[in-house]
Motif scaffolding. Structure first.
Motif, short mmCIF file in Angstrom:
data_model
loop_
_atom_site.label_atom_id
_atom_site.label_comp_id
_atom_site.label_asym_id
_atom_site.label_seq_id
_atom_site.Cartn_x
_atom_site.Cartn_y
_atom_site.Cartn_z
N THR A 84 0.85 -1.18 0.00
CA THR A 84 0.00 0.00 0.00
C THR A 84 0.89 1.23 0.00
O THR A 84 1.85 1.31 0.77
CB THR A 84 -0.91 0.01 1.23
N GLY A 130 -11.57 -2.23 -7.78
CA GLY A 130 -12.00 -2.16 -6.39
C GLY A 130 -11.91 -0.73 -5.91
O GLY A 130 -11.73 0.18 -6.71
N PRO A 131 -11.97 -0.53 -4.60
CA PRO A 131 -11.80 0.82 -4.08
C PRO A 131 -10.31 1.18 -3.99
O PRO A 131 -9.83 1.69 -2.98
CB PRO A 131 -12.46 0.75 -2.71
N PHE A 132 -9.57 0.84 -5.04
CA PHE A 132 -8.13 1.06 -5.10
C PHE A 132 -7.68 1.06 -6.55
O PHE A 132 -8.42 0.67 -7.44
CB PHE A 132 -7.37 -0.04 -4.34
N ASP A 191 -7.98 -1.77 -11.41
CA ASP A 191 -8.76 -0.69 -10.80
C ASP A 191 -10.20 -1.12 -10.62
O ASP A 191 -11.12 -0.33 -10.77
CB ASP A 191 -8.66 0.59 -11.62
N THR A 234 -0.23 -0.30 -4.54
CA THR A 234 -1.66 -0.08 -4.39
C THR A 234 -1.96 1.22 -3.66
O THR A 234 -1.47 1.45 -2.56
CB THR A 234 -2.29 -1.25 -3.58
N GLN A 235 -2.79 2.05 -4.30
CA GLN A 235 -3.28 3.26 -3.63
C GLN A 235 -4.76 3.05 -3.38
O GLN A 235 -5.55 2.91 -4.32
CB GLN A 235 -3.04 4.50 -4.49
N HIS A 236 -5.13 3.01 -2.11
CA HIS A 236 -6.53 2.83 -1.72
C HIS A 236 -7.24 4.18 -1.72
O HIS A 236 -6.61 5.22 -1.52
CB HIS A 236 -6.62 2.19 -0.33
N GLU A 237 -8.54 4.14 -1.95
CA GLU A 237 -9.32 5.38 -1.93
C GLU A 237 -9.22 6.07 -0.59
O GLU A 237 -9.16 7.28 -0.50
CB GLU A 237 -10.79 5.10 -2.26
N ARG A 238 -9.20 5.27 0.46
CA ARG A 238 -9.14 5.83 1.80
C ARG A 238 -8.04 5.12 2.57
O ARG A 238 -8.11 3.93 2.81
CB ARG A 238 -10.47 5.64 2.51
N GLY A 239 -7.02 5.83 2.95
CA GLY A 239 -5.91 5.24 3.69
C GLY A 239 -6.01 5.57 5.17
O GLY A 239 -6.81 6.40 5.59
N ARG A 286 -4.15 -0.40 -8.47
CA ARG A 286 -2.90 -1.14 -8.28
C ARG A 286 -2.19 -1.24 -9.61
O ARG A 286 -2.77 -1.61 -10.62
CB ARG A 286 -3.18 -2.54 -7.74
#
Length: 141
Positions: free
Chosen positions: A23, A49-51, A47, A67-72, A53
């Motif tokens: 992440t 999911g809510p991310f 892409d 992976t960059q998640h929408e909310r970290g 990668r």
């Protein structure tokens, strides 16, 4: 081939590690780091999911997923808490490891220098999110 574990449990075989996903806070910053520092270039994007990668192929058939998640969580990586301790990339020789140290120096990437132990030599550094990375050569190489 299945193997017997404990006294009656058969465990199916694993072929290999397929991928490892890290992440990251900022996908663009991390992609630039892994491309510039390790020469890894993405070959796929996920892409669904809510991310988002990006997959970077590593020699040997494995992929590294950034992976960059929408909310970290806003927390940075800490190798002393449960979870990933570090990700190590194999080198062929200590001389190659020294070349990596020079490469990191040229890019102004902080590292701990080549550390020798009975089992091998390692060069440790971190990515922009503090994920612990290592370049490693076993002592018998």
């Amino acid at each position: 081939m299945r193997q017997l574990v404990h006294w009656s449990i058969l465990v199916p075989d694993l072929a290999r590690i397929d991928h490892l996903a890290l992440t990251v806070t900022d996908l663009a910053v991390s992609l630039a780091f892994y491309e510039d520092v390790l020469g890894l270039r993405p070959d796929a994007t996920l892409d669904d999911g809510p991310f988002v990668r990006r997959l970077l192929p590593i020699p040997g058939g494995m992929h590294l997923g950034l992976t960059q998640h929408e909310r970290g969580s806003g927390q940075s990586f800490d190798p002393t808490t449960p979870g990933l301790d570090h990700l190590a990339f194999a080198c062929r020789s200590r001389e190659e490891l020294l070349s990596w140290a020079e490469h990191l120096d040229a890019l102004a990437v902080e590292h701990g220098g080549v550390q020798d132990a009975a089992y091998g030599s390692a060069l440790s550094f971190t990515d922009p999110d503090g994920n612990a990375l290592e370049l490693f050569v076993p002592a018998d190489s």
